[in-house]
Design a protein around this motif. Structure first.
Motif, PDB file in Angstrom:
ATOM      1  N   ARG A   6       0.841  -1.203   0.000  1.00 19.85           N
ATOM      2  CA  ARG A   6       0.000   0.000   0.000  1.00 19.85           C
ATOM      3  C   ARG A   6       0.875   1.252   0.000  1.00 19.85           C
ATOM      4  O   ARG A   6       0.570   2.237  -0.688  1.00 19.85           O
ATOM      5  CB  ARG A   6      -0.920  -0.051   1.233  1.00 19.85           C
ATOM      6  CG  ARG A   6      -1.992   0.966   1.236  1.00 19.85           C
ATOM      7  CD  ARG A   6      -2.984   0.754   0.061  1.00 19.85           C
ATOM      8  NE  ARG A   6      -3.596   2.031  -0.184  1.00 19.85           N
ATOM      9  CZ  ARG A   6      -3.436   2.778  -1.278  1.00 19.85           C
ATOM     10  NH1 ARG A   6      -2.721   2.348  -2.272  1.00 19.85           N
ATOM     11  NH2 ARG A   6      -4.021   3.938  -1.386  1.00 19.85           N
ATOM     12  N   SER A   7       1.981   1.230   0.761  1.00 21.02           N
ATOM     13  CA  SER A   7       2.865   2.401   0.800  1.00 21.02           C
ATOM     14  C   SER A   7       3.562   2.625  -0.542  1.00 21.02           C
ATOM     15  O   SER A   7       3.781   3.759  -0.956  1.00 21.02           O
ATOM     16  CB  SER A   7       3.888   2.269   1.933  1.00 21.02           C
ATOM     17  OG  SER A   7       4.610   1.082   1.818  1.00 21.02           O
ATOM     18  N   LEU A   8       3.905   1.536  -1.249  1.00 18.44           N
ATOM     19  CA  LEU A   8       4.517   1.686  -2.570  1.00 18.44           C
ATOM     20  C   LEU A   8       3.515   2.279  -3.558  1.00 18.44           C
ATOM     21  O   LEU A   8       3.859   3.175  -4.335  1.00 18.44           O
ATOM     22  CB  LEU A   8       5.024   0.343  -3.096  1.00 18.44           C
ATOM     23  CG  LEU A   8       5.573   0.371  -4.526  1.00 18.44           C
ATOM     24  CD1 LEU A   8       6.805   1.277  -4.618  1.00 18.44           C
ATOM     25  CD2 LEU A   8       5.907  -1.026  -4.994  1.00 18.44           C
ATOM     26  N   PRO A  38       4.389  10.003   1.383  1.00 19.21           N
ATOM     27  CA  PRO A  38       5.295   8.854   1.225  1.00 19.21           C
ATOM     28  C   PRO A  38       6.687   9.300   0.789  1.00 19.21           C
ATOM     29  O   PRO A  38       6.840  10.285   0.084  1.00 19.21           O
ATOM     30  CB  PRO A  38       4.633   8.006   0.149  1.00 19.21           C
ATOM     31  CG  PRO A  38       3.744   8.929  -0.591  1.00 19.21           C
ATOM     32  CD  PRO A  38       3.358  10.023   0.349  1.00 19.21           C
ATOM     33  N   ASN A  39       7.679   8.547   1.244  1.00 17.57           N
ATOM     34  CA  ASN A  39       9.058   8.779   0.827  1.00 17.57           C
ATOM     35  C   ASN A  39       9.277   7.947  -0.439  1.00 17.57           C
ATOM     36  O   ASN A  39       9.532   6.746  -0.379  1.00 17.57           O
ATOM     37  CB  ASN A  39      10.020   8.361   1.936  1.00 17.57           C
ATOM     38  CG  ASN A  39      11.457   8.642   1.609  1.00 17.57           C
ATOM     39  OD1 ASN A  39      11.815   8.761   0.441  1.00 17.57           O
ATOM     40  ND2 ASN A  39      12.283   8.729   2.628  1.00 17.57           N
ATOM     41  N   PHE A  44      10.843   3.020  -3.425  1.00 18.52           N
ATOM     42  CA  PHE A  44      11.417   2.388  -4.612  1.00 18.52           C
ATOM     43  C   PHE A  44      12.638   1.554  -4.252  1.00 18.52           C
ATOM     44  O   PHE A  44      12.885   0.509  -4.843  1.00 18.52           O
ATOM     45  CB  PHE A  44      11.749   3.427  -5.682  1.00 18.52           C
ATOM     46  CG  PHE A  44      10.518   3.993  -6.356  1.00 18.52           C
ATOM     47  CD1 PHE A  44       9.360   3.256  -6.477  1.00 18.52           C
ATOM     48  CD2 PHE A  44      10.535   5.277  -6.876  1.00 18.52           C
ATOM     49  CE1 PHE A  44       8.233   3.768  -7.093  1.00 18.52           C
ATOM     50  CE2 PHE A  44       9.405   5.803  -7.501  1.00 18.52           C
ATOM     51  CZ  PHE A  44       8.256   5.048  -7.611  1.00 18.52           C
ATOM     52  N   MET A  45      13.407   2.018  -3.263  1.00 18.47           N
ATOM     53  CA  MET A  45      14.557   1.244  -2.807  1.00 18.47           C
ATOM     54  C   MET A  45      14.075  -0.073  -2.168  1.00 18.47           C
ATOM     55  O   MET A  45      14.652  -1.137  -2.403  1.00 18.47           O
ATOM     56  CB  MET A  45      15.393   2.032  -1.801  1.00 18.47           C
ATOM     57  CG  MET A  45      16.640   1.280  -1.346  1.00 18.47           C
ATOM     58  SD  MET A  45      17.518   2.101  -0.026  1.00 18.47           S
ATOM     59  CE  MET A  45      16.367   1.878   1.325  1.00 18.47           C
ATOM     60  N   VAL A  46      13.024  -0.009  -1.376  1.00 19.81           N
ATOM     61  CA  VAL A  46      12.462  -1.215  -0.755  1.00 19.81           C
ATOM     62  C   VAL A  46      11.999  -2.191  -1.839  1.00 19.81           C
ATOM     63  O   VAL A  46      12.258  -3.396  -1.756  1.00 19.81           O
ATOM     64  CB  VAL A  46      11.292  -0.846   0.192  1.00 19.81           C
ATOM     65  CG1 VAL A  46      10.515  -2.080   0.611  1.00 19.81           C
ATOM     66  CG2 VAL A  46      11.812  -0.103   1.407  1.00 19.81           C
ATOM     67  N   LEU A  47      11.347  -1.661  -2.876  1.00 19.64           N
ATOM     68  CA  LEU A  47      10.898  -2.505  -3.977  1.00 19.64           C
ATOM     69  C   LEU A  47      12.091  -3.148  -4.681  1.00 19.64           C
ATOM     70  O   LEU A  47      12.087  -4.359  -4.957  1.00 19.64           O
ATOM     71  CB  LEU A  47      10.082  -1.696  -4.989  1.00 19.64           C
ATOM     72  CG  LEU A  47       9.677  -2.448  -6.252  1.00 19.64           C
ATOM     73  CD1 LEU A  47       8.738  -3.592  -5.935  1.00 19.64           C
ATOM     74  CD2 LEU A  47       9.059  -1.499  -7.257  1.00 19.64           C
ATOM     75  N   GLN A  48      13.117  -2.358  -4.948  1.00 16.76           N
ATOM     76  CA  GLN A  48      14.309  -2.876  -5.621  1.00 16.76           C
ATOM     77  C   GLN A  48      14.949  -3.990  -4.803  1.00 16.76           C
ATOM     78  O   GLN A  48      15.315  -5.040  -5.342  1.00 16.76           O
ATOM     79  CB  GLN A  48      15.316  -1.749  -5.852  1.00 16.76           C
ATOM     80  CG  GLN A  48      16.580  -2.207  -6.545  1.00 16.76           C
ATOM     81  CD  GLN A  48      17.592  -1.078  -6.692  1.00 16.76           C
ATOM     82  OE1 GLN A  48      17.416   0.019  -6.189  1.00 16.76           O
ATOM     83  NE2 GLN A  48      18.673  -1.371  -7.397  1.00 16.76           N
ATOM     84  N   LYS A  49      15.073  -3.796  -3.505  1.00 21.68           N
ATOM     85  CA  LYS A  49      15.669  -4.831  -2.640  1.00 21.68           C
ATOM     86  C   LYS A  49      14.806  -6.088  -2.622  1.00 21.68           C
ATOM     87  O   LYS A  49      15.323  -7.205  -2.626  1.00 21.68           O
ATOM     88  CB  LYS A  49      15.851  -4.300  -1.211  1.00 21.68           C
ATOM     89  CG  LYS A  49      16.846  -3.164  -1.100  1.00 21.68           C
ATOM     90  CD  LYS A  49      18.225  -3.621  -1.439  1.00 21.68           C
ATOM     91  CE  LYS A  49      19.205  -2.476  -1.311  1.00 21.68           C
ATOM     92  NZ  LYS A  49      20.512  -2.799  -1.824  1.00 21.68           N
TER      93      LYS A  49
END
Length: 152
Positions: A6-8, A38-39, A44-49
């Motif tokens: 949801r945050s993404l 949202p940051n 996006f970094m969380v998604l990439q990881k």
């Protein structure tokens, strides 16, 4: 694994709002009211990881499957030699004769059968069929079967 949190989704909507002026959906407005802006970079970094981790897990599972397939192939090979009382080269020659005696359209089916039933790796199938590595992989891939013992 669901990577769309949801945050993404809120971060994507917020990014589009900031860059293109797109109107925020009501669900995103509600989310921002509860959680703040949202940051985008962090999300996006969380998604990439998460994607990188998912890829590592997939490769690891493929390696494990390849090892299991190789062991299963070796067991079937030993069992065939024991059951037939023949050397592996003699058994392989039998498979080669059978392959060559079939009409062209049935040869592909036989190749797929050897790969699925006996888990023959590509190198063995090359010896039996006389085809090149890439030809065998194409036939197996086109059929949707296992490709080879390395998961390629």
């Amino acid at each position: 694994m669901n990577l769309l949190t949801r945050s993404l989704l809120a971060a994507v909507d917020w990014d589009e709002y900031q860059r293109d002026g797109h109107e925020l959906p009501p669900s995103t407005v509600e989310w921002i009211e509860k959680n703040g802006k949202p940051n985008v970079n962090f999300e996006f970094m969380v998604l990439q990881k998460a994607v990188e981790r998912s890829e590592r897990v997939r490769r690891s599972e493929e390696r494990i499957r390849a090892i299991q397939d190789r062991h299963a192939y070796e067991q079937k090979r030993k069992q065939m030699m024991r059951d037939k009382g023949m050397s592996w080269n003699e058994i392989r020659a039998e498979f080669r004769k059978k392959y060559q005696s079939l009409p062209r359209e049935r040869q592909k089916t036989f190749l797929v059968f050897l790969n699925r039933e006996y888990l023959f790796p590509t190198a063995e199938l090359e010896v039996i069929t006389g085809l090149k590595d890439y030809q065998i992989k194409y036939i197996l891939y086109k059929d949707g079967g296992a490709i080879d013992d390395e998961g390629n």
